[in-house]
Design an enzyme around this catalytic site. Structure first.
Site, PDB file in Angstrom:
ATOM      1  CG  ASP A   1       1.709  33.716 -52.054  1.00 36.64           C
ATOM      2  OD1 ASP A   1       0.627  34.274 -52.285  1.00 36.64           O
ATOM      3  OD2 ASP A   1       2.040  32.639 -52.567  1.00 36.64           O
TER       4      ASP A   1
ATOM      5  CG  ASP B   1      -7.432  29.658 -52.411  1.00 35.76           C
ATOM      6  OD1 ASP B   1      -7.092  30.018 -53.552  1.00 35.76           O
ATOM      7  OD2 ASP B   1      -7.843  30.458 -51.542  1.00 35.76           O
TER       8      ASP B   1
HETATM    9  C1  LIG Z   1      -9.779  33.368 -55.319  1.00 34.25           C
HETATM   10  C2  LIG Z   1     -10.269  32.924 -53.944  1.00 34.25           C
HETATM   11  O1  LIG Z   1     -11.554  33.262 -53.715  1.00 34.25           O
HETATM   12  C3  LIG Z   1      -9.384  33.487 -52.894  1.00 34.25           C
HETATM   13  O2  LIG Z   1      -8.129  32.855 -53.014  1.00 34.25           O
HETATM   14  C4  LIG Z   1      -9.875  33.349 -51.454  1.00 34.25           C
HETATM   15  O3  LIG Z   1     -10.375  32.086 -51.178  1.00 34.25           O
HETATM   16  C5  LIG Z   1      -8.702  33.667 -50.625  1.00 34.25           C
HETATM   17  O4  LIG Z   1      -8.163  32.786 -50.034  1.00 34.25           O
HETATM   18  C6  LIG Z   1      -8.199  35.048 -50.581  1.00 34.25           C
HETATM   19  O5  LIG Z   1      -6.994  35.129 -49.952  1.00 34.25           O
HETATM   20 MN   LIG Z   2      -8.997  30.826 -49.762  1.00 38.40          MN
END
Ligand SMILES: C[C@H](O)[C@H](O)[C@@H](O)C(=O)CO
Ligand SMILES: [Mn+2]
Length: 418
Positions: free
Chosen positions: A294, A326
Site C-alpha cells: 500500500d 496523498d
Molecule cells: C487519488 C490520487 O490521484 C492518487 O492517489 C494518485 O495520486 C496516486 O498516488 C495513485 O497511486
Molecule cells: Mn499520489
C-alpha cells in the site's frame, strides 16, 4: 496557558545557543501551505457514483462509519479538520468531486461551473485550490488504460477530460488569484508482462502533448505529472514510470510529482528532491507513507517525513516545492486521519526550520564527520515540541492531544447521524 509560554521561552533560549531563531522559524512555517487532499474524506469515492467501485489499482480498506456523501458534508468535515491544524493550507480536489446538483455530467464535459461551490468555499476561507483530472473509477478505464489506450475513441475521451480539467483549474486559479497545481496521474498499466511496452508510452506522450497544447498562464495553472512503480493490477508494467515522467517533465517544462509511496521500498523521495530540481523548475510532492503493497497509509512523523522536510528547507526550495498529501484510510475516523497526517507534516517542517544547519554544514565542510554525526544526534533532544505547542496555541488550534476530543465530539454529534 502560562506553562506553554514558559516552555517556549526556555526552548527559544536553548535554540538561540545553537544559533537558531525560533521566531523566524514560526514566521516561515505559517506561510507554508500544505495541500490537503479531499479524497481522504470519503475513501476516494467522489460524487459522480459514490457507491461505485474504486478502480485504477488503488484500494481503500476499512469501513469506519460516517463518511461524507455530499459536497456539503465533505466541506463540513474539511472545516472541522482545518480548524484543528495550525496554519493556512490548501485543498486538493479531484474532478470526480464535481458539484453538479445530482445531474450526471460526463468527464469530458465538465466545466468550471461544476466546481463553483468549491471555489466559493475556498474564497470564503481564503485558501488556494489544487486539482486533478480523474482517470479511474469509470467504464472507459475499465481495462486499465486511458490516455495510452490503443482505441483512439477512448484516448480522445480522456484527452478531452484532461483539457476540460486544465480549464477548470485555470478558472479556480483566476477566481482565487492563486495558481492551481493540476496533477496528472493515470493508472495505465498491465497485470502481466506486455509484449509492447513502447506503443502505450508513445501514445501517452502524444495524448499529453495534445492536452497541454493550449497555453495557460502559469499564474492561473501549473501542470504536474506523477509516476508510479506499480499498482494493484498493474504489477508488471506501468506506462507512466519514473523515467517516463522525469523525461517528459524536463522536456516539456512540467512539474514532476514525487509520491512518497510510488517507489521501491528502500528508495526515498527525500534523496530525489535535490536531484530532480537540477532539471525541473518546480515539483509537487504527494506526501504519503508506503507500507508493503500500500502506497497510501496515513502520514506519521517518520524519519523519511523529517528527511523530506529537511531537504526542502536545507536546499532553500520552499518556493519550488509544492507540498501535497496523498493517503486514504477508512479504518479510522477520516477527519482524524487528515489531522494526524497534516499536523505531522507541519511539525516535520517546523523541526527542519529549527535545525542548526549552519553548524552542521560547517563540520561537514571541514571533514569533521564525527562532530556532524554527534550533533545530529544531540539536536534530536532540543525542545522542538515546546515551539510546536506555542505555534498551535498562537494559531488558535488545540495544543497536543486536545484536538482528538474535538474530533470525538464531532463524531458523536455529526458523523454518527449520517
Ligand atoms: C487519488 C490520487 O490521484 C492518487 O492517489 C494518485 O495520486 C496516486 O498516488 C495513485 O497511486
Ligand atoms: Mn499520489
Amino acid at each position: 496557558m502560562p506553562n506553554i509560554e514558559q516552555a517556549y521561552q526556555f526552548a527559544r533560549d536553548q535554540y538561540s545557543e545553537w544559533g537558531v531563531d525560533t521566531e523566524s522559524a514560526i514566521k516561515q512555517l505559517v506561510r507554508i501551505p500544505i495541500s490537503m487532499h479531499c479524497w481522504q474524506g470519503d475513501d476516494v469515492s467522489g460524487f459522480e457514483n459514490p457507491d461505485g467501485e474504486l478502480t485504477g489499482g488503488i484500494a481503500v480498506t476499512g469501513n469506519y462509519p460516517g463518511k461524507a456523501r455530499t459536497p456539503d458534508q465533505l466541506r463540513a468535515d474539511l472545516d472541522q479538520a482545518m480548524a484543528l491544524i495550525p496554519g493556512a493550507h490548501r485543498l486538493n480536489l479531484h474532478a470526480s468531486y464535481a458539484d453538479t446538483g445530482g445531474k450526471r455530467v460526463e468527464r469530458d464535459e465538465l466545466q468550471p461551473e461544476h466546481f463553483q461551490s468549491w471555489i466559493d468555499w475556498a474564497k470564503q476561507k481564503e485558501i488556494g485550490l489544487d486539482f486533478n483530472p480523474t482517470f479511474f473509477s469509470h467504464p472507459k478505464s475499465a481495462d486499465g488504460f486511458t490516455l495510452s489506450h490503443q482505441d483512439k475513441g477512448i484516448r480522445e475521451f480522456w484527452i478531452e477530460h484532461g483539457i476540460c480539467c486544465r480549464r477548470i483549474a485555470a478558472a479556480m486559479g483566476k477566481a482565487l488569484q492563486n495558481p492551481c497545481i493540476t496533477n496528472f496521474w493515470m493508472p495505465d498499466g498491465s497485470k502481466d508482462t506486455p509484449i509492447d511496452r513502447k506503443g502505450p508510452r508513445e501514445r501517452l506522450a502524444a495524448s499529453l502533448n495534445t492536452i497541454f497544447a493550449e497555453s495557460i498562464d502559469p499564474k492561473l495553472n501549473k501542470d504536474a505529472v506523477e509516476c508510479k512503480l506499480f499498482g494493484l493490477g498493474s504489477e508488471s508494467y506501468v506506462v507512466g514510470s519514473h523515467e517516463f515522467y522525469l523525461g517528459y517533465a524536463v522536456r516539456n517544462k512540467k512539474l514532476l510529482c514525487l509520491d512518497a509511496g510510488h517507489f521501491h521500498p528502500t528508495e526515498v523521495i527525500s534523496d530525489k528532491i535535490s536531484a530532480v530540481l537540477q532539471w525541473v523548475d518546480e515539483i509537487l510532492l504527494h506526501v504519503s507513507r508506503g507500507v508493503r503493497w500500500d502506497s497510501d497509509h496515513v502520514v506519521t512523523f517518520t524519519d523519511e517525513l523529517q528527511a523530506i522536510m529537511q531537504e526542502i528547507v536545507r536546499g532553500g526550495y520552499l518556493e519550488r516545492v509544492h507540498i501535497g498529501l496523498d493517503f486514504f484510510d477508512a479504518s479510522i475516523n477520516r477527519i482524524a486521519a487528515w489531522v494526524i497526517g497534516t499536523r505531522a507534516t507541519s511539525r516535520a517542517l517546523l523541526h527542519a526550520l529549527l535545525e542548526p544547519t549552519a553548524i552542521l554544514r560547517k563540520f561537514e565542510a571541514e571533514g569533521n564527520l564525527t562532530a556532524r554525526l554527534a550533533l545530529l544526534e544531540e539536536i534530536k533532544n532540543l525542545p522542538a515540541n515546546a515551539v510546536w505547542d506555542y505555534y498551535c496555541q498562537n494559531n488558535d488550534v488545540p495544543v497536543g492531544r486536545a484536538w482528538l476530543d474535538e474530533v470525538q465530539t464531532y463524531e458523536q454529534q455529526i458523523l454518527s447521524k449520517r
